[in-house]
Design an enzyme around this catalytic site. Structure first.
Site, PDB file in Angstrom:
ATOM      1  N   GLY A 124       0.794  -1.216   0.000  1.00 33.67           N
ATOM      2  CA  GLY A 124       0.000   0.000   0.000  1.00 33.67           C
ATOM      3  C   GLY A 124       0.829   1.270   0.000  1.00 33.67           C
ATOM      4  O   GLY A 124       0.368   2.313  -0.454  1.00 33.67           O
ATOM      5  N   ASP A 125       2.054   1.202   0.507  1.00 25.68           N
ATOM      6  CA  ASP A 125       2.974   2.346   0.501  1.00 25.68           C
ATOM      7  C   ASP A 125       4.394   1.812   0.382  1.00 25.68           C
ATOM      8  O   ASP A 125       5.229   2.020   1.260  1.00 25.68           O
ATOM      9  CB  ASP A 125       2.804   3.179   1.774  1.00 25.68           C
ATOM     10  CG  ASP A 125       3.593   4.486   1.726  1.00 25.68           C
ATOM     11  OD1 ASP A 125       4.105   4.829   0.643  1.00 25.68           O
ATOM     12  OD2 ASP A 125       3.691   5.160   2.767  1.00 25.68           O
ATOM     13  N   TYR A 126       4.659   1.131  -0.723  1.00 24.29           N
ATOM     14  CA  TYR A 126       5.943   0.466  -0.924  1.00 24.29           C
ATOM     15  C   TYR A 126       6.981   1.486  -1.375  1.00 24.29           C
ATOM     16  O   TYR A 126       7.445   1.491  -2.520  1.00 24.29           O
ATOM     17  CB  TYR A 126       5.792  -0.661  -1.945  1.00 24.29           C
ATOM     18  CG  TYR A 126       6.909  -1.685  -1.901  1.00 24.29           C
ATOM     19  CD1 TYR A 126       6.969  -2.621  -0.876  1.00 24.29           C
ATOM     20  CD2 TYR A 126       7.880  -1.720  -2.892  1.00 24.29           C
ATOM     21  CE1 TYR A 126       7.986  -3.566  -0.842  1.00 24.29           C
ATOM     22  CE2 TYR A 126       8.898  -2.664  -2.871  1.00 24.29           C
ATOM     23  CZ  TYR A 126       8.946  -3.587  -1.844  1.00 24.29           C
ATOM     24  OH  TYR A 126       9.953  -4.524  -1.811  1.00 24.29           O
TER      25      TYR A 126
END
Length: 278
Positions: free
Chosen positions: A203-205
């Site tokens: 989701g927030d790589y």
């Protein structure tokens, strides 16, 4: 919004010395530790590094209201992911009075951002390590993941933030500098993908959320509050965007290493526009 690493020519401080925040009685023993406030994209929660002589560093996230609920969500995802991949060891969680405290032990190693900044000669190896970790994550059994990050749900959240005036237009990527929040919303409608490829996504790589050891082996994924089943391009777009700060070689290596010979530019642009809303 994705934690964006500072531009390379100027590297402002990423944390600063701080006094301990208000702590619940269960964490009062930490008040005498050395505290440092994280300055990189806290996303609603205050984040502190807690240093104690002779002991591993800890990280404390503290939030209230809706941001406190987000820490509850992160706790659940952290516990689920720990059965499959290395992540930050949980040390304490507390929620009361619309306040939450999430305490984890620091993950060994350095962030991917630090590696790319400090060892540019290893850029291709670092990208390969990031892709390897991402492939491992995306190969997890999506049918067993209890967390969904549906496109409809994310768009609804984005629209709610738009209506509430919460989209920070001053933090847009350079390619969207000067855009309004409504410009981004219109782009999302225009670029909406016809199909998605659902996998377990971080989701927030981003580069600050992936830690690697000296051999460039993954030691942990952190900030997993957005983990859930979503289109794989959710992660690919953010990583591709972050790598662009380190030159075209890093960015161009991503998709071939992942196994996509020709990336879908429309999906990339869509998920980057979506990320601007958070």
């Amino acid at each position: 919004m994705t934690r964006r690493s500072p531009a390379l020519p100027q590297t402002p401080a990423r944390e600063k010395a701080a006094r301990p925040p208000a702590l619940p009685p269960s964490l009062a023993a930490l008040a005498d530790a050395r505290w440092r406030r994280d300055l990189v994209g806290e996303a609603g929660a205050a984040v502190y590094r807690v240093q104690r002589r002779g002991q591993p560093d800890l990280y404390l996230k503290q939030a209230r209201g809706e941001a406190a609920q987000a820490l509850v969500d992160e706790l659940a995802r952290l516990q689920w992911l720990a059965d499959f991949m290395p992540t930050a060891p949980l040390r304490h969680f507390e929620f009361y009075g619309r306040k939450a405290w999430l305490l984890t032990q620091a993950v060994p190693g350095r962030t991917a951002y630090e590696w790319l900044q400090q060892a540019p000669e290893r850029t291709l190896q670092i990208v390969a390590a990031l892709v390897d970790a991402l492939l491992r994550l995306h190969a997890l059994p999506a049918a067993q993941c209890p967390f969904q990050s549906t496109l409809e749900g994310r768009l609804a959240q984005a629209h709610a933030r738009l209506e509430a005036g919460l989209i920070d237009v001053d933090d847009f990527d350079d390619v969207r500098a000067g855009w309004t929040a409504n410009d981004v919303w219109r782009a999302l409608q225009r670029l909406s993908p016809e199909a998605i490829d659902p996998v377990v996504t971080h989701g927030d790589y981003s580069l600050d959320n992936i830690l690697l050891d000296e051999r460039l082996q993954l030691t942990g994924l952190i900030d997993v509050g957005r983990l859930g089943v979503a289109d794989r391009y959710q992660d690919l777009a953010i990583l591709w965007n972050c790598l662009g700060e380190f030159g075209p070689q890093a960015q161009q290596a991503l998709f071939p290493a992942y196994g996509i010979p020709k990336p879908d530019r429309r999906r990339l642009d869509f998920y980057l526009c979506l990320d601007e809303c958070f």
